[in-house]
Design a protein around this motif. Sequence first.
Motif, PDB file in Angstrom:
ATOM      1  N   LEU A  34       0.130   6.378 -12.897  1.00  0.00           N
ATOM      2  CA  LEU A  34      -0.889   5.924 -13.840  1.00  0.00           C
ATOM      3  C   LEU A  34      -1.710   7.100 -14.357  1.00  0.00           C
ATOM      4  CD1 LEU A  34      -2.359   3.488 -15.156  1.00  0.00           C
ATOM      5  CD2 LEU A  34      -3.847   3.477 -13.188  1.00  0.00           C
ATOM      6  N   LEU A  35      -2.015   8.050 -13.478  1.00  0.00           N
ATOM      7  CA  LEU A  35      -2.817   9.205 -13.887  1.00  0.00           C
ATOM      8  C   LEU A  35      -2.008  10.215 -14.695  1.00  0.00           C
ATOM      9  CD1 LEU A  35      -4.859   9.778 -10.624  1.00  0.00           C
ATOM     10  CD2 LEU A  35      -5.675   8.814 -12.773  1.00  0.00           C
ATOM     11  N   GLU A  67      -0.487   4.936  -8.541  1.00  0.00           N
ATOM     12  CA  GLU A  67      -1.719   5.573  -9.020  1.00  0.00           C
ATOM     13  C   GLU A  67      -1.421   6.950  -9.602  1.00  0.00           C
ATOM     14  OE1 GLU A  67      -4.375   5.537  -5.694  1.00  0.00           O
ATOM     15  OE2 GLU A  67      -4.664   3.374  -5.803  1.00  0.00           O
ATOM     16  N   HIS A  68      -0.513   7.682  -8.960  1.00  0.00           N
ATOM     17  CA  HIS A  68      -0.127   8.995  -9.478  1.00  0.00           C
ATOM     18  C   HIS A  68       0.533   8.844 -10.846  1.00  0.00           C
ATOM     19  CE1 HIS A  68       1.224  13.113  -9.620  1.00  0.00           C
ATOM     20  NE2 HIS A  68       2.458  12.696  -9.837  1.00  0.00           N
ATOM     21  N   VAL A 112      -1.850  -1.946 -10.152  1.00  0.00           N
ATOM     22  CA  VAL A 112      -2.737  -0.858  -9.750  1.00  0.00           C
ATOM     23  C   VAL A 112      -4.194  -1.272  -9.946  1.00  0.00           C
ATOM     24  CG1 VAL A 112      -3.442   1.512 -10.254  1.00  0.00           C
ATOM     25  CG2 VAL A 112      -1.020   0.918 -10.230  1.00  0.00           C
ATOM     26  N   THR A 146      -5.239  -3.777  -7.214  1.00  0.00           N
ATOM     27  CA  THR A 146      -5.412  -3.085  -5.941  1.00  0.00           C
ATOM     28  C   THR A 146      -6.730  -2.324  -5.927  1.00  0.00           C
ATOM     29  OG1 THR A 146      -3.018  -2.845  -5.759  1.00  0.00           O
ATOM     30  CG2 THR A 146      -4.363  -1.436  -4.355  1.00  0.00           C
ATOM     31  N   TYR A 147      -7.005  -1.615  -7.006  1.00  0.00           N
ATOM     32  CA  TYR A 147      -8.260  -0.864  -7.110  1.00  0.00           C
ATOM     33  C   TYR A 147      -9.453  -1.809  -7.069  1.00  0.00           C
ATOM     34  CZ  TYR A 147     -11.887   2.157  -8.997  1.00  0.00           C
ATOM     35  OH  TYR A 147     -13.048   2.845  -9.186  1.00  0.00           O
ATOM     36  N   LYS A 186     -10.089  -2.878  -3.600  1.00  0.00           N
ATOM     37  CA  LYS A 186     -10.706  -1.802  -2.836  1.00  0.00           C
ATOM     38  C   LYS A 186     -12.193  -1.695  -3.149  1.00  0.00           C
ATOM     39  CE  LYS A 186      -6.615   1.143  -2.386  1.00  0.00           C
ATOM     40  NZ  LYS A 186      -6.019   2.441  -2.779  1.00  0.00           N
ATOM     41  N   TRP A 191       0.693  -1.636 -14.314  1.00  0.00           N
ATOM     42  CA  TRP A 191      -0.693  -1.234 -14.549  1.00  0.00           C
ATOM     43  C   TRP A 191      -1.639  -2.258 -13.948  1.00  0.00           C
ATOM     44  CZ3 TRP A 191      -5.223  -2.843 -16.626  1.00  0.00           C
ATOM     45  CH2 TRP A 191      -6.174  -1.862 -16.896  1.00  0.00           C
ATOM     46  N   ASN A 237       1.435   2.215  -3.653  1.00  0.00           N
ATOM     47  CA  ASN A 237       0.232   2.284  -4.479  1.00  0.00           C
ATOM     48  C   ASN A 237      -0.114   3.720  -4.843  1.00  0.00           C
ATOM     49  OD1 ASN A 237      -0.286  -0.378  -4.848  1.00  0.00           O
ATOM     50  ND2 ASN A 237      -1.739  -0.555  -3.184  1.00  0.00           N
ATOM     51  N   SER A 238       0.083   4.633  -3.912  1.00  0.00           N
ATOM     52  CA  SER A 238      -0.230   6.023  -4.230  1.00  0.00           C
ATOM     53  C   SER A 238       0.713   6.543  -5.307  1.00  0.00           C
ATOM     54  CB  SER A 238      -0.151   6.888  -2.980  1.00  0.00           C
ATOM     55  OG  SER A 238       1.161   6.832  -2.444  1.00  0.00           O
ATOM     56  N   SER A 263       0.814  -1.213   0.000  1.00  0.00           N
ATOM     57  CA  SER A 263       0.000   0.000   0.000  1.00  0.00           C
ATOM     58  C   SER A 263       0.850   1.266   0.000  1.00  0.00           C
ATOM     59  CB  SER A 263      -0.940  -0.006   1.198  1.00  0.00           C
ATOM     60  OG  SER A 263      -0.173  -0.017   2.388  1.00  0.00           O
TER      61      SER A 263
END
Length: 118
Positions: free
Chosen positions: A48-49, A45-46, A63, A66-67, A70, A60, A41-42, A38
């Motif tokens: 990825l965006l 994700e950052h 991520v 993980t999503y 969630k 990918w 992951n941030s 975890s």
Amino acid sequence: MFKKSKPKTEPPPTAPTVDEMLADMETFEVQQPPVATSTDNSDLEHELLTDPENLPLQTWWQVFDTYDQKVAKLAATVDTLESQKEQLQFCCATLEKNAQELRDGIQQQQSLIKNDVN
């Protein structure tokens, strides 16, 4: 009068036996990418965006997994909360019914007392 013709297509294959299926299951392997912790992951994700084109496919999928986990956890939480809400509403209705029965009983007792006093 009519002649029986030979089948023009081959008969369908027979279904595999249980032993054949078990043998196939022993050779079947699923390779899943390891799920990232975890803490990164941030960052993933950052990344990825901001720059999804340069993100490796395995990252990918990490991520995404993980999503997906969630979302599944959130859906389970929503279901749990809905069932608890229904239980609370049922308990509230039961308490309200019992309270009304007590009020009615008290009023009856008070009216009997008033009648006995008069």
